[in-house]
Design an enzyme around this catalytic site. Sequence first.
Site, mmCIF file in Angstrom:
data_model
loop_
_atom_site.group_PDB
_atom_site.id
_atom_site.type_symbol
_atom_site.label_atom_id
_atom_site.label_comp_id
_atom_site.label_asym_id
_atom_site.label_seq_id
_atom_site.Cartn_x
_atom_site.Cartn_y
_atom_site.Cartn_z
ATOM 1 N N CYS A 114 0.805 -1.224 0.000
ATOM 2 C CA CYS A 114 0.000 0.000 0.000
ATOM 3 C C CYS A 114 0.838 1.274 0.000
ATOM 4 O O CYS A 114 0.317 2.358 -0.263
ATOM 5 C CB CYS A 114 -0.935 0.000 1.204
ATOM 6 N N HIS A 246 -3.094 7.415 2.258
ATOM 7 C CA HIS A 246 -3.528 6.114 1.765
ATOM 8 C C HIS A 246 -4.882 5.799 2.380
ATOM 9 O O HIS A 246 -5.103 5.992 3.577
ATOM 10 C CB HIS A 246 -2.498 5.051 2.148
ATOM 11 N N ASN A 276 -10.041 -0.037 0.166
ATOM 12 C CA ASN A 276 -8.577 0.017 0.122
ATOM 13 C C ASN A 276 -8.119 -0.514 -1.232
ATOM 14 O O ASN A 276 -8.235 -1.699 -1.510
ATOM 15 C CB ASN A 276 -8.003 -0.828 1.262
#
EC number: 2.3.1.180
Length: 324
Positions: A114, A246, A276
């Site tokens: 990520c 993020h 996500n």
Amino acid sequence: MLKASLKSIASYIPEKILSNTDLEKMVDTTDEWIARRTGIKERRIANENENTSDLGTKAALKAIERANLKPEDIDAILVATLSPDYFTMPSTACKIASNLGLVNISAFDISAACSGFIYLLEQAKALVESGLKKNVLIIGAEKTSSIMDYSDRSICILFGDGAGAGVVSLDNENYILDVHTASNGNYGDLLMTQRSQKSSLCQTLSMQMKGNEVFKIAVNTLSNDVVEILAKNNILAQEIDLFIPHQANLRIIKAVQEKLNLSDEKCVITVQKYGNTSAASIPMAMNDAYEEGRLKKGNLILLDAFGGGFTWGSALLKFGGENF
């Protein structure tokens, strides 16, 4: 003095929506529980015949156009992904280069989960400021649905598909001020894509996460990291025009936002509609802000990310793209 600048931002969002209500029919969960624990209401899922490289290519074409360039002006392609088209080779970057009709250019993938887009910025900055490359295309692209166990309610509720891209070139005004990346492999087993051996020629992949442990470490690490990069560059949090983190979990985002004492107007949040999307989440969120008119040329932007590895990073930049 010419320095590396993010000259454009773009994204590709798959059409198919997988809502929390849909997931209620698949696993033992509820819309209320998912929304309360994560902030997520829905996520996008790519078509079966769409690969990660296809998502990345669509975002890349828009990013190149917005930078007022043509594909042949690109001399390097860097892709961050944890869901590549192929397990080992060819790289997703090479597939995207082929899709764009480009040969004889540098193309490679970065594996930082990520945190991938922050790592891309750091590498692209180094390439253009060293003079090795002129126009570097950076892409965060994910088809996490391809490695998702949709019987595991602890993780399938979190992730979605999508891609974001940008072009890094030299500029004398609106440039990348600083990028910081780091890692700690001692926590690698808390968040991983596990390989199970069915036979010597057949393997399956699935993502696994120990969520409570990851949450605690992510909040502490990100809170410290953003404070450090601001202090290093003698910038106050209140001077930031936009904070674009993020998009993993609304509670993590809010914890860092509170640490910086930033208003909601300065914080870009898209986790509720995309979930996500790993390495794609920051450029996707940036593009939403860009197309909404919130992200403008010259704005001072703070980015941060945390992912498997563990990896993490933050970036300070003045956006170099033309207004939408």
